[in-house]
Motif scaffolding. Sequence first.
Motif, PDB file in Angstrom:
ATOM      1  N   GLN A 136      -9.874  17.966  98.086  1.00  0.00           N
ATOM      2  CA  GLN A 136     -10.720  16.796  98.244  1.00  0.00           C
ATOM      3  C   GLN A 136     -10.208  15.673  97.356  1.00  0.00           C
ATOM      4  O   GLN A 136      -9.397  15.889  96.450  1.00  0.00           O
ATOM      5  N   THR A 138     -11.753  12.181  95.224  1.00  0.00           N
ATOM      6  CA  THR A 138     -12.917  11.421  94.785  1.00  0.00           C
ATOM      7  C   THR A 138     -12.476  10.022  94.381  1.00  0.00           C
ATOM      8  O   THR A 138     -11.653   9.859  93.473  1.00  0.00           O
ATOM      9  N   THR A 143     -16.769  11.511  97.345  1.00  0.00           N
ATOM     10  CA  THR A 143     -15.824  12.595  97.618  1.00  0.00           C
ATOM     11  C   THR A 143     -15.461  12.625  99.099  1.00  0.00           C
ATOM     12  O   THR A 143     -16.343  12.559  99.966  1.00  0.00           O
TER      13      THR A 143
END
Length: 329
Positions: A136, A138, A143
């Motif tokens: 992921q 951010t 996110t």
Amino acid sequence: MDHPPIQPGTAAFSAITAEITRAMNSVVDGKQDAVRTALRVLLAGGHLLIEDVPGVGKTLLARALAKTVGGSVNRIQFTPDLLPSDITGVSVFHQERHAFEFRPGPVFAHIVIGDEINRASAKTQSALLECMEEHQVTVDGTTHRLQEPFMVVATQNPAESEGTYPLPEAQRDRFMARITMGYPDSAAEVAMLKHHMDPLAEHSPLQLLRQVTSPDQVLRMVEAVAQVHVSDAVAQYVVALGRATREHPEVRVGASPRSLLQLLRAAKAEAALSERDYVTPEDVVTVSVSVLAHRLILQRRSGADEDHAERIVAQALHMVPAPTPNAQR
């Protein structure tokens, strides 16, 4: 409609891995071990670091893997002026909507090829930490999930090469395996010259390479590999190897618990490639050097650290007794 995982040891699993291997070997001449390691890391859900001098096929190996698997592929050329946002993406204010809009960076792909990763600063390299560990990104407190499967194949020149920065320890630890390509043998080098000697050829071997599988199918295979059986005896063997590296007098920081988890995942993938649904000590031995050596921090740093670390892992494998066959399953 959900499809069941393609189980290791079945004809379907073996056929796909054999076809990927054959296709990659047709492009990357004389590097069967490197090809197998790249496929092993893919099936284990890890990331691969390829280190060597320029011109020995590091990027070619990464591109060949990406093309056989299909899906989205992005390449990042790491340079000293590259910024973290150039990798992850950036929020841009949209005048008409009067709101910020996220524009994804090149890390949003199934396979990300990071060329010469150690030519960028440590700050820029660290932009990949969250991506590689948690899949992921951010940005500005929001996110964004990456595509699955997700794999980083990074290349780097030797640390003593001009204009390079050492990879931070946390960054190196995110790579499941590190390999060196090395020079091909004479026969493979002659074959390479024949394949690539005409710069005006309409199609290069890489262009002729066809997609063998799909990202969805690879994801199912990764899920199946994760279920490969590991006996208590083999798990204890892995822990004993890790402790042997920590207790070595020439090692300042030995194999971490995370590295042992990576070692076991790689061993599961090696078992699957060997058409088994359980891990043997031989699987652990096969993957140990590529998984553990680059994570060891030695008491004294020198240009020969990598070779020395590999020898220390080899010593640990020699010292720690492997479980008996009856205890492996």
